[in-house]
Write a protein that holds these residues in place. Structure first.
Motif, PDB file in Angstrom:
ATOM      1  N   LYS A  72       0.785  -1.179   0.358  1.00  0.00           N
ATOM      2  CA  LYS A  72      -0.175  -0.640   0.046  1.00  0.00           C
ATOM      3  C   LYS A  72       0.696   1.069   0.187  1.00  0.00           C
ATOM      4  CE  LYS A  72      -4.094  -1.939   2.488  1.00  0.00           C
ATOM      5  NZ  LYS A  72      -5.278  -2.006   3.169  1.00  0.00           N
ATOM      6  N   ILE A  73       2.088   0.864   0.807  1.00  0.00           N
ATOM      7  CA  ILE A  73       2.966   2.331   0.665  1.00  0.00           C
ATOM      8  C   ILE A  73       3.772   2.493  -0.335  1.00  0.00           C
ATOM      9  CG2 ILE A  73       4.953   3.041   1.709  1.00  0.00           C
ATOM     10  CD1 ILE A  73       4.302   2.168   4.414  1.00  0.00           C
ATOM     11  N   ILE A  74       3.710   1.278  -1.222  1.00  0.00           N
ATOM     12  CA  ILE A  74       4.910   1.466  -2.597  1.00  0.00           C
ATOM     13  C   ILE A  74       3.581   2.288  -3.217  1.00  0.00           C
ATOM     14  CG2 ILE A  74       5.691  -0.026  -4.259  1.00  0.00           C
ATOM     15  CD1 ILE A  74       6.902  -1.473  -2.113  1.00  0.00           C
ATOM     16  N   HIS A  75       2.904   1.653  -3.571  1.00  0.00           N
ATOM     17  CA  HIS A  75       1.419   2.102  -4.250  1.00  0.00           C
ATOM     18  C   HIS A  75       0.823   3.501  -4.296  1.00  0.00           C
ATOM     19  CE1 HIS A  75      -2.652   2.643  -5.587  1.00  0.00           C
ATOM     20  NE2 HIS A  75      -2.696   1.949  -6.518  1.00  0.00           N
ATOM     21  N   ARG A  76       1.056   3.923  -2.836  1.00  0.00           N
ATOM     22  CA  ARG A  76       0.747   5.198  -3.288  1.00  0.00           C
ATOM     23  C   ARG A  76       1.327   6.684  -3.258  1.00  0.00           C
ATOM     24  NH1 ARG A  76      -2.816   8.618  -0.485  1.00  0.00           N
ATOM     25  NH2 ARG A  76      -2.307  10.833   0.519  1.00  0.00           N
ATOM     26  N   TRP A  77       2.970   6.119  -2.940  1.00  0.00           N
ATOM     27  CA  TRP A  77       3.646   6.772  -3.047  1.00  0.00           C
ATOM     28  C   TRP A  77       3.869   6.561  -4.963  1.00  0.00           C
ATOM     29  CZ3 TRP A  77       8.487   4.953  -6.133  1.00  0.00           C
ATOM     30  CH2 TRP A  77       9.096   6.777  -6.570  1.00  0.00           C
ATOM     31  N   SER A  78       3.804   6.335  -5.411  1.00  0.00           N
ATOM     32  CA  SER A  78       4.162   5.960  -7.697  1.00  0.00           C
ATOM     33  C   SER A  78       2.707   6.582  -7.097  1.00  0.00           C
ATOM     34  CB  SER A  78       4.366   4.252  -7.355  1.00  0.00           C
ATOM     35  OG  SER A  78       2.773   3.557  -7.275  1.00  0.00           O
ATOM     36  N   VAL A  79       1.905   6.450  -7.313  1.00  0.00           N
ATOM     37  CA  VAL A  79       0.773   7.209  -7.340  1.00  0.00           C
ATOM     38  C   VAL A  79       0.259   8.689  -7.335  1.00  0.00           C
ATOM     39  CG1 VAL A  79      -1.671   7.247  -7.720  1.00  0.00           C
ATOM     40  CG2 VAL A  79      -0.887   5.235  -7.262  1.00  0.00           C
ATOM     41  N   VAL A  80       1.275   8.577  -6.242  1.00  0.00           N
ATOM     42  CA  VAL A  80       0.942  10.784  -6.107  1.00  0.00           C
ATOM     43  C   VAL A  80       2.120  11.324  -6.753  1.00  0.00           C
ATOM     44  CG1 VAL A  80      -0.483  10.266  -4.114  1.00  0.00           C
ATOM     45  CG2 VAL A  80       2.484  10.328  -3.128  1.00  0.00           C
ATOM     46  N   THR A  81       3.406  10.602  -7.009  1.00  0.00           N
ATOM     47  CA  THR A  81       4.341  11.261  -7.158  1.00  0.00           C
ATOM     48  C   THR A  81       4.433  11.127  -8.889  1.00  0.00           C
ATOM     49  OG1 THR A  81       5.985   9.001  -7.449  1.00  0.00           O
ATOM     50  CG2 THR A  81       5.922  10.896  -4.837  1.00  0.00           C
ATOM     51  N   ALA A  82       3.500  10.674  -9.463  1.00  0.00           N
ATOM     52  CA  ALA A  82       3.932  10.106 -11.234  1.00  0.00           C
ATOM     53  C   ALA A  82       3.477  11.966 -11.557  1.00  0.00           C
ATOM     54  CB  ALA A  82       2.291   9.026 -11.559  1.00  0.00           C
ATOM     55  N   GLN A  83       3.744  12.033 -12.715  1.00  0.00           N
ATOM     56  CA  GLN A  83       3.645  13.124 -13.377  1.00  0.00           C
ATOM     57  C   GLN A  83       2.731  12.485 -14.916  1.00  0.00           C
ATOM     58  OE1 GLN A  83       7.279  14.117 -15.549  1.00  0.00           O
ATOM     59  NE2 GLN A  83       7.949  14.327 -13.484  1.00  0.00           N
ATOM     60  N   GLY A  84       1.476  11.309 -15.234  1.00  0.00           N
ATOM     61  CA  GLY A  84       0.524  11.169 -15.603  1.00  0.00           C
ATOM     62  C   GLY A  84       0.471  10.216 -15.265  1.00  0.00           C
ATOM     63  N   LEU A  85      -1.032   9.829 -14.869  1.00  0.00           N
ATOM     64  CA  LEU A  85      -1.587   8.277 -14.864  1.00  0.00           C
ATOM     65  C   LEU A  85      -2.165   7.508 -16.465  1.00  0.00           C
ATOM     66  CD1 LEU A  85      -2.806   8.934 -11.142  1.00  0.00           C
ATOM     67  CD2 LEU A  85      -0.791   7.863 -12.132  1.00  0.00           C
ATOM     68  N   ILE A  86      -2.253   6.491 -16.063  1.00  0.00           N
ATOM     69  CA  ILE A  86      -3.162   5.212 -17.267  1.00  0.00           C
ATOM     70  C   ILE A  86      -4.564   4.915 -16.515  1.00  0.00           C
ATOM     71  CG2 ILE A  86      -3.449   3.750 -18.808  1.00  0.00           C
ATOM     72  CD1 ILE A  86      -0.279   5.010 -19.954  1.00  0.00           C
ATOM     73  N   ALA A  87      -5.429   4.816 -17.437  1.00  0.00           N
ATOM     74  CA  ALA A  87      -6.670   4.127 -16.426  1.00  0.00           C
ATOM     75  C   ALA A  87      -7.254   3.198 -17.932  1.00  0.00           C
ATOM     76  CB  ALA A  87      -7.798   5.303 -15.366  1.00  0.00           C
ATOM     77  N   MET A  88      -7.704   2.150 -16.521  1.00  0.00           N
ATOM     78  CA  MET A  88      -8.469   1.211 -17.693  1.00  0.00           C
ATOM     79  C   MET A  88      -9.267   1.657 -17.773  1.00  0.00           C
ATOM     80  SD  MET A  88      -7.210  -2.356 -16.273  1.00  0.00           S
ATOM     81  CE  MET A  88      -7.953  -2.615 -14.819  1.00  0.00           C
ATOM     82  N   THR A  89     -10.557   2.501 -17.275  1.00  0.00           N
ATOM     83  CA  THR A  89     -12.068   3.057 -17.589  1.00  0.00           C
ATOM     84  C   THR A  89     -11.936   3.773 -16.956  1.00  0.00           C
ATOM     85  OG1 THR A  89     -12.496   1.820 -15.891  1.00  0.00           O
ATOM     86  CG2 THR A  89     -12.771   0.634 -17.411  1.00  0.00           C
ATOM     87  N   GLN A  90     -12.866   4.874 -17.739  1.00  0.00           N
ATOM     88  CA  GLN A  90     -13.396   6.425 -17.593  1.00  0.00           C
ATOM     89  C   GLN A  90     -13.733   6.504 -16.284  1.00  0.00           C
ATOM     90  OE1 GLN A  90     -12.984   8.960 -19.374  1.00  0.00           O
ATOM     91  NE2 GLN A  90     -12.895   9.814 -17.850  1.00  0.00           N
ATOM     92  N   TYR A  91     -14.281   4.932 -15.748  1.00  0.00           N
ATOM     93  CA  TYR A  91     -15.093   4.796 -14.026  1.00  0.00           C
ATOM     94  C   TYR A  91     -13.190   5.577 -13.373  1.00  0.00           C
ATOM     95  CZ  TYR A  91     -15.716   2.401  -9.608  1.00  0.00           C
ATOM     96  OH  TYR A  91     -15.381   2.543  -8.511  1.00  0.00           O
ATOM     97  N   LEU A  92     -12.175   4.804 -13.781  1.00  0.00           N
ATOM     98  CA  LEU A  92     -11.250   4.721 -13.200  1.00  0.00           C
ATOM     99  C   LEU A  92     -10.909   6.039 -12.962  1.00  0.00           C
ATOM    100  CD1 LEU A  92      -9.560   0.976 -13.361  1.00  0.00           C
ATOM    101  CD2 LEU A  92     -10.914   1.584 -11.112  1.00  0.00           C
ATOM    102  N   ALA A  93     -10.145   6.789 -14.288  1.00  0.00           N
ATOM    103  CA  ALA A  93     -10.048   8.056 -14.042  1.00  0.00           C
ATOM    104  C   ALA A  93     -10.692   8.504 -13.033  1.00  0.00           C
ATOM    105  CB  ALA A  93      -9.554   8.524 -15.634  1.00  0.00           C
ATOM    106  N   ASP A  94     -11.401   8.629 -13.416  1.00  0.00           N
ATOM    107  CA  ASP A  94     -12.801   9.823 -12.254  1.00  0.00           C
ATOM    108  C   ASP A  94     -12.518   9.310 -10.795  1.00  0.00           C
ATOM    109  OD1 ASP A  94     -13.733  10.599 -15.207  1.00  0.00           O
ATOM    110  OD2 ASP A  94     -15.653   9.739 -14.610  1.00  0.00           O
ATOM    111  N   GLU A  95     -12.335   7.675 -10.172  1.00  0.00           N
ATOM    112  CA  GLU A  95     -11.592   7.915  -8.724  1.00  0.00           C
ATOM    113  C   GLU A  95     -10.558   8.779  -8.376  1.00  0.00           C
ATOM    114  OE1 GLU A  95     -13.415   5.930  -6.935  1.00  0.00           O
ATOM    115  OE2 GLU A  95     -15.082   6.276  -8.279  1.00  0.00           O
ATOM    116  N   LEU A  96      -9.809   8.163  -9.550  1.00  0.00           N
ATOM    117  CA  LEU A  96      -8.089   8.876  -9.296  1.00  0.00           C
ATOM    118  C   LEU A  96      -8.186  10.437  -9.429  1.00  0.00           C
ATOM    119  CD1 LEU A  96      -6.174   7.322 -11.687  1.00  0.00           C
ATOM    120  CD2 LEU A  96      -6.358   6.748  -9.960  1.00  0.00           C
TER     121      LEU A  96
END
Length: 196
Positions: free
Chosen positions: A14-38
């Motif tokens: 969970k810590i590694i996942h959170r760190w990688s998501v909050v420090t990213a410059q861009g993200l890819i989501a598989m669905t619009q639902y996931l993009a909206d959740e992010l």
């Protein structure tokens, strides 16, 4: 997976996942639902670009259902539910649906394909089965199957059910549709983008 059985590994993940998501410059989501959740994920900048790139399946490795395969109501309808044994995947919902359909006079058999990832959940499902007095010939818990085996067997079923309580995308749904199976899925998350 090891993180289900080991709390420390799960915490570190969970810590590694959170760190990688909050420090990213861009993200890819598989669905619009996931993009909206992010966009609501704590620590993610509202300015970050989130691209939606749906996951797909390799159509050349999935055996297709024959177009002429009509459902014969004299024989039990073969239904499959492919997910790990976990509360959010809705296996208990499937069991209650089996009971409802049998009481309506139809013959069905549901194969549950997937491994147990939450200790004791299988025991809970068998309590539901006992409570409903489901006949033994109405369901099978087949455990884990390699994906290559699933791809060969999908076309042998009449229907895939996927009543998840939450779902980011739903690979089993994509795979079933690629095999030509009708799909009944809950209207949650990314499933709303896949199933019409």
């Amino acid at each position: 997976e090891v993180h289900y059985a080991n709390r420390l590994v799960g915490f570190m993940k969970k810590i590694i996942h959170r760190w990688s998501v909050v420090t990213a410059q861009g993200l890819i989501a598989m669905t619009q639902y996931l993009a909206d959740e992010l966009h609501y994920y704590p620590g993610i900048s509202k300015k970050i670009e989130i691209a939606v790139i749906p996951m797909g399946v390799n159509l050349s490795v999935i055996r297709k259902k024959s177009k002429s395969s009509d459902i014969n109501l004299a024989k039990p309808m073969r239904i499959v539910h492919i997910t790990r044994l976990a509360t959010e995947k809705g296996k208990d919902i499937v069991l209650r649906a089996i009971d409802y359909v049998i009481k309506k006079g139809y013959k069905i058999c549901v194969d549950f394909i997937g491994d147990e990832t939450i200790p004791g959940y299988r025991d809970y499902l068998f309590k539901v089965i006992e409570e409903l007095h489901l006949p033994d010939n109405a369901f099978n818990f087949l455990g884990y199957h390699p994906i290559s085996q699933v791809y060969r067997e999908l076309a042998d079923y009449d229907l895939l059910v996927h009543p998840s309580r939450s779902e980011g995308q739903g690979m089993a749904v994509l795979e079933a549709m690629a095999a030509g199976l009708p799909v009944v899925a809950s209207s949650v998350g990314g499933l709303k983008e896949l199933v019409v």
